[in-house]
Design a protein around this motif. Structure first.
Motif, PDB file in Angstrom:
ATOM      1  N   LEU A  91      65.116  83.072 -60.868  1.00 44.66           N
ATOM      2  CA  LEU A  91      65.873  81.823 -60.924  1.00 44.66           C
ATOM      3  C   LEU A  91      67.249  81.995 -60.289  1.00 44.66           C
ATOM      4  CD1 LEU A  91      66.634  78.979 -62.006  1.00 44.66           C
ATOM      5  CD2 LEU A  91      67.182  80.071 -64.179  1.00 44.66           C
ATOM      6  N   ALA A  92      67.954  83.045 -60.704  1.00 44.51           N
ATOM      7  CA  ALA A  92      69.289  83.282 -60.164  1.00 44.51           C
ATOM      8  C   ALA A  92      69.240  83.552 -58.665  1.00 44.51           C
ATOM      9  CB  ALA A  92      69.940  84.461 -60.882  1.00 44.51           C
ATOM     10  N   SER A  93      68.203  84.283 -58.232  1.00 38.53           N
ATOM     11  CA  SER A  93      68.052  84.580 -56.812  1.00 38.53           C
ATOM     12  C   SER A  93      67.850  83.316 -55.988  1.00 38.53           C
ATOM     13  CB  SER A  93      66.898  85.552 -56.648  1.00 38.53           C
ATOM     14  OG  SER A  93      66.218  85.384 -55.498  1.00 38.53           O
ATOM     15  N   VAL A  94      67.005  82.404 -56.483  1.00 36.37           N
ATOM     16  CA  VAL A  94      66.736  81.157 -55.759  1.00 36.37           C
ATOM     17  C   VAL A  94      67.990  80.282 -55.706  1.00 36.37           C
ATOM     18  CG1 VAL A  94      65.399  79.007 -55.807  1.00 36.37           C
ATOM     19  CG2 VAL A  94      64.275  81.187 -56.281  1.00 36.37           C
ATOM     20  N   VAL A  95      68.677  80.165 -56.846  1.00 40.03           N
ATOM     21  CA  VAL A  95      69.886  79.342 -56.883  1.00 40.03           C
ATOM     22  C   VAL A  95      70.974  79.939 -55.982  1.00 40.03           C
ATOM     23  CG1 VAL A  95      71.740  78.471 -58.353  1.00 40.03           C
ATOM     24  CG2 VAL A  95      69.385  78.453 -59.181  1.00 40.03           C
ATOM     25  N   LEU A  96      71.132  81.267 -56.034  1.00 37.48           N
ATOM     26  CA  LEU A  96      72.119  81.916 -55.178  1.00 37.48           C
ATOM     27  C   LEU A  96      71.793  81.736 -53.701  1.00 37.48           C
ATOM     28  CD1 LEU A  96      72.861  85.270 -57.046  1.00 37.48           C
ATOM     29  CD2 LEU A  96      74.462  83.416 -56.597  1.00 37.48           C
ATOM     30  N   GLN A  97      70.509  81.818 -53.365  1.00 34.38           N
ATOM     31  CA  GLN A  97      70.118  81.600 -51.977  1.00 34.38           C
ATOM     32  C   GLN A  97      70.451  80.188 -51.531  1.00 34.38           C
ATOM     33  OE1 GLN A  97      69.178  83.287 -49.471  1.00 34.38           O
ATOM     34  NE2 GLN A  97      68.522  81.649 -48.103  1.00 34.38           N
ATOM     35  N   GLY A  98      70.148  79.213 -52.403  1.00 34.98           N
ATOM     36  CA  GLY A  98      70.469  77.830 -52.070  1.00 34.98           C
ATOM     37  C   GLY A  98      71.963  77.629 -51.874  1.00 34.98           C
ATOM     38  N   LEU A  99      72.764  78.180 -52.778  1.00 34.68           N
ATOM     39  CA  LEU A  99      74.215  78.036 -52.678  1.00 34.68           C
ATOM     40  C   LEU A  99      74.777  78.801 -51.485  1.00 34.68           C
ATOM     41  CD1 LEU A  99      75.211  78.336 -56.446  1.00 34.68           C
ATOM     42  CD2 LEU A  99      75.328  76.285 -55.031  1.00 34.68           C
ATOM     43  N   SER A 100      74.270  80.025 -51.271  1.00 33.14           N
ATOM     44  CA  SER A 100      74.794  80.829 -50.169  1.00 33.14           C
ATOM     45  C   SER A 100      74.464  80.207 -48.819  1.00 33.14           C
ATOM     46  CB  SER A 100      74.243  82.253 -50.233  1.00 33.14           C
ATOM     47  OG  SER A 100      72.846  82.272 -49.991  1.00 33.14           O
ATOM     48  N   SER A 101      73.236  79.720 -48.656  1.00 33.58           N
ATOM     49  CA  SER A 101      72.873  79.087 -47.384  1.00 33.58           C
ATOM     50  C   SER A 101      73.691  77.828 -47.151  1.00 33.58           C
ATOM     51  CB  SER A 101      71.379  78.761 -47.357  1.00 33.58           C
ATOM     52  OG  SER A 101      71.037  77.835 -48.378  1.00 33.58           O
ATOM     53  N   GLY A 118      85.093  85.322 -35.638  1.00 30.58           N
ATOM     54  CA  GLY A 118      85.603  85.480 -36.994  1.00 30.58           C
ATOM     55  C   GLY A 118      84.830  84.661 -38.005  1.00 30.58           C
ATOM     56  N   THR A 119      84.484  83.422 -37.633  1.00 32.86           N
ATOM     57  CA  THR A 119      83.715  82.567 -38.535  1.00 32.86           C
ATOM     58  C   THR A 119      82.327  83.145 -38.768  1.00 32.86           C
ATOM     59  OG1 THR A 119      84.907  80.565 -37.892  1.00 32.86           O
ATOM     60  CG2 THR A 119      82.717  80.266 -38.825  1.00 32.86           C
ATOM     61  N   ARG A 120      81.721  83.647 -37.713  1.00 35.65           N
ATOM     62  CA  ARG A 120      80.395  84.253 -37.860  1.00 35.65           C
ATOM     63  C   ARG A 120      80.463  85.496 -38.740  1.00 35.65           C
ATOM     64  NH1 ARG A 120      75.515  83.159 -38.909  1.00 35.65           N
ATOM     65  NH2 ARG A 120      74.038  84.753 -38.282  1.00 35.65           N
ATOM     66  N   THR A 121      81.529  86.275 -38.594  1.00 35.60           N
ATOM     67  CA  THR A 121      81.698  87.461 -39.431  1.00 35.60           C
ATOM     68  C   THR A 121      81.845  87.078 -40.894  1.00 35.60           C
ATOM     69  OG1 THR A 121      82.732  88.674 -37.610  1.00 35.60           O
ATOM     70  CG2 THR A 121      83.123  89.491 -39.843  1.00 35.60           C
ATOM     71  N   ARG A 122      82.647  86.045 -41.171  1.00 34.61           N
ATOM     72  CA  ARG A 122      82.807  85.588 -42.555  1.00 34.61           C
ATOM     73  C   ARG A 122      81.493  85.074 -43.118  1.00 34.61           C
ATOM     74  NH1 ARG A 122      87.727  83.879 -40.329  1.00 34.61           N
ATOM     75  NH2 ARG A 122      86.932  81.790 -39.892  1.00 34.61           N
ATOM     76  N   ALA A 123      80.712  84.384 -42.283  1.00 34.61           N
ATOM     77  CA  ALA A 123      79.411  83.880 -42.739  1.00 34.61           C
ATOM     78  C   ALA A 123      78.469  85.035 -43.073  1.00 34.61           C
ATOM     79  CB  ALA A 123      78.800  82.980 -41.667  1.00 34.61           C
ATOM     80  N   LEU A 124      78.436  86.054 -42.207  1.00 30.87           N
ATOM     81  CA  LEU A 124      77.576  87.214 -42.464  1.00 30.87           C
ATOM     82  C   LEU A 124      78.034  87.965 -43.709  1.00 30.87           C
ATOM     83  CD1 LEU A 124      77.051  88.608 -38.848  1.00 30.87           C
ATOM     84  CD2 LEU A 124      75.344  87.486 -40.305  1.00 30.87           C
ATOM     85  N   THR A 125      79.344  88.070 -43.895  1.00 33.95           N
ATOM     86  CA  THR A 125      79.862  88.741 -45.085  1.00 33.95           C
ATOM     87  C   THR A 125      79.429  88.023 -46.350  1.00 33.95           C
ATOM     88  OG1 THR A 125      81.796  89.519 -43.847  1.00 33.95           O
ATOM     89  CG2 THR A 125      81.961  89.516 -46.254  1.00 33.95           C
ATOM     90  N   ALA A 126      79.487  86.684 -46.320  1.00 33.77           N
ATOM     91  CA  ALA A 126      79.048  85.905 -47.479  1.00 33.77           C
ATOM     92  C   ALA A 126      77.557  86.103 -47.737  1.00 33.77           C
ATOM     93  CB  ALA A 126      79.348  84.422 -47.256  1.00 33.77           C
ATOM     94  N   GLU A 127      76.763  86.133 -46.678  1.00 36.25           N
ATOM     95  CA  GLU A 127      75.322  86.347 -46.839  1.00 36.25           C
ATOM     96  C   GLU A 127      75.032  87.718 -47.443  1.00 36.25           C
ATOM     97  OE1 GLU A 127      73.753  85.759 -42.953  1.00 36.25           O
ATOM     98  OE2 GLU A 127      73.589  83.589 -43.162  1.00 36.25           O
ATOM     99  N   TYR A 128      75.722  88.753 -46.962  1.00 33.60           N
ATOM    100  CA  TYR A 128      75.517  90.102 -47.497  1.00 33.60           C
ATOM    101  C   TYR A 128      75.925  90.181 -48.966  1.00 33.60           C
ATOM    102  CZ  TYR A 128      74.810  91.751 -42.705  1.00 33.60           C
ATOM    103  OH  TYR A 128      74.324  91.946 -41.438  1.00 33.60           O
ATOM    104  N   ALA A 129      77.029  89.508 -49.301  1.00 34.01           N
ATOM    105  CA  ALA A 129      77.505  89.537 -50.684  1.00 34.01           C
ATOM    106  C   ALA A 129      76.477  88.901 -51.616  1.00 34.01           C
ATOM    107  CB  ALA A 129      78.843  88.817 -50.797  1.00 34.01           C
ATOM    108  N   PHE A 130      75.948  87.741 -51.230  1.00 34.63           N
ATOM    109  CA  PHE A 130      74.929  87.087 -52.049  1.00 34.63           C
ATOM    110  C   PHE A 130      73.657  87.935 -52.126  1.00 34.63           C
ATOM    111  CE2 PHE A 130      77.381  83.129 -51.217  1.00 34.63           C
ATOM    112  CZ  PHE A 130      77.506  82.705 -52.529  1.00 34.63           C
ATOM    113  N   PHE A 131      73.322  88.594 -51.019  1.00 38.04           N
ATOM    114  CA  PHE A 131      72.126  89.441 -51.014  1.00 38.04           C
ATOM    115  C   PHE A 131      72.277  90.604 -51.983  1.00 38.04           C
ATOM    116  CE2 PHE A 131      69.927  93.191 -49.279  1.00 38.04           C
ATOM    117  CZ  PHE A 131      68.613  92.735 -49.348  1.00 38.04           C
ATOM    118  N   LEU A 132      73.452  91.235 -51.990  1.00 35.28           N
ATOM    119  CA  LEU A 132      73.680  92.361 -52.896  1.00 35.28           C
ATOM    120  C   LEU A 132      73.604  91.919 -54.354  1.00 35.28           C
ATOM    121  CD1 LEU A 132      76.580  94.267 -51.095  1.00 35.28           C
ATOM    122  CD2 LEU A 132      74.190  94.962 -51.307  1.00 35.28           C
TER     123      LEU A 132
END
Length: 410
Positions: A37-47, A265-279
């Motif tokens: 549940l948390a994984s799905v919600v986090l994926q939705g929010l992160s995307s 820079g924006t792409r880097t911030r986006a990738l950083t956010a994706e990695y953080a949610f993935f971890l």
């Protein structure tokens, strides 16, 4: 054949064993379900967050693509590598599949003066009639009590509050803008401060000024010329594909860059956010897996004599292994499906109403989470695989018991 060999009775026995201690089974299932549940919600929010972060920059300033004269970024005087702006070039760009709009721009530098003091600035010139089609959010990205640039006014300007304060000017005040064109000496024109840019970046607030294209062309003595074309496209995810089409259509005399090239820079911030949610998601799954291992080990320790009896009656060790792995798999399947279904419901509800979050400058970011069925399926498979892997050691331990020692256990 492998399934037939394992015997359906082992599956039924595994289901029965899960029902023997329903409270513990429920706790284990809840840990997996909550993880999914948390994984799905986090994926939705992160995307949604990543998408909003990118769209906020692309649709308010950068544009999906930009076109320059070849060699523009290597030139000592970029204004000398200007482009012609007319209906023919606009139509040529718009004929490329996937492109929806094109807008002319001029980027230049100069001085702003109040008569006694002056400061350097970085100028951006746009034509509101075209710009707001390429970057629709730019029309709304203005400071409090400010209006966007208008097509009917060419002598107005939006600047950062830091510049305004340093020059002692407020809304409605007039400044002198000075700049040198590509083939002329420095020119100066009066410009009215019609409003302020939002405070998103402090450094930007100290140097950026936004003026109309006609004003910049008059100031720089560049009639009918621009430094770049900003291009809007149908799908931001297809930026690289559309860029390749546009390069082919325009030829080698033009340089076509995507928003990723222009704003790494924006792409880097986006990738950083994706990695953080993935971890965070991985950590949730590890916690759920630890719960399964703990439950299975407790089950093995409680059923030592039962396992010894089964081994004494001729049950093979691989069947014991399959039995415990089946228990882990069944627990993972039902709890993962339940967690995924609940997570999809939560994400759908959040996506329907939106989630409001703050942004720099006091603006609001509204997120509309969504998650695809592909991710749901991958999450369920990952959770079930994790449950089976978590059950490997307890299953191996159970299968390694010696019948005589197991029967003697208390």
């Amino acid at each position: 054949k492998l399934f037939q060999r394992c015997d359906m009775r082992l599956i039924l026995m595994a289901w029965r064993n899960l029902n023997r201690n329903r409270q513990r089974t429920l706790i284990t299932a809840l840990s997996v379900a909550i993880g999914v549940l948390a994984s799905v919600v986090l994926q939705g929010l992160s995307s949604a967050f990543v998408r909003s972060l990118i769209e906020a920059k692309v649709e308010s300033r950068v544009g999906a693509l930009q076109v320059f004269r070849a060699g523009y970024f290597d030139a000592e005087e970029p204004l000398r590598l200007s482009l012609s702006w007319n209906h023919d070039i606009a139509s040529r760009i718009l004929r490329v599949p996937g492109i929806t709009a094109v807008a002319p721009r001029i980027e230049f530098e100069g001085l702003l003066s109040n008569g006694t003091e002056a400061t350097m600035f970085q100028g951006s010139a746009i034509d509101p009639a075209f710009e707001y089609k390429v970057c629709p959010k730019r029309q709304r990205q203005v400071g409090p009590d400010s209006n966007p640039l208008r097509s009917e006014r060419i002598d107005e300007m939006l600047i950062g509050r830091t510049i305004a304060e340093s020059l002692g000017v407020d809304k409605g005040g007039t400044l002198v803008m000075q700049a040198a064109g590509p083939h002329a000496s420095t020119n100066a024109l009066d410009v009215e401060v019609s409003g302020f840019l939002p405070v998103i970046d402090f450094a930007e607030s100290k140097r950026v000024a936004l003026v109309s294209l006609q004003f910049a062309q008059d100031l720089l003595r560049m009639p009918g010329r621009v430094t770049s074309y900003a291009v809007g496209i149908e799908e931001l995810d297809h930026a690289n594909v559309v860029a390749d089409r546009l390069r082919h259509a325009l030829g080698k005399d033009y340089l076509v860059l995507t928003w990723e090239d222009l704003d790494p820079g924006t792409r880097t911030r986006a990738l950083t956010a994706e990695y953080a949610f993935f971890l965070v998601t991985v950590m949730l799954f590890l916690l759920a897996a630890s719960g399964i291992i703990n439950t299975m080990l407790m089950s093995v320790s409680e059923r030592v004599r039962e396992i010894g009896t089964m081994l004494s009656l001729g049950v093979r060790r691989w069947q014991i292994t399959v039995l415990f792995l089946s228990e882990a798999a069944l627990s993972g399947i039902f709890s993962a499906l339940g967690g995924a279904a609940l997570g999809y419901g939560v994400v759908s509800a959040l996506g329907a109403y939106g989630v409001v979050g703050p942004m720099a400058g006091g603006d609001k970011m509204i997120l509309y989470p969504r998650v695809g069925f592909g991710f749901l399926l991958a999450t369920v498979l990952f959770a079930v695989s994790g449950a089976v892997l978590a059950g490997l050691y307890p299953a191996w331990k159970a299968a390694r018991l010696r019948p005589v020692e197991a029967l003697r256990a208390n």
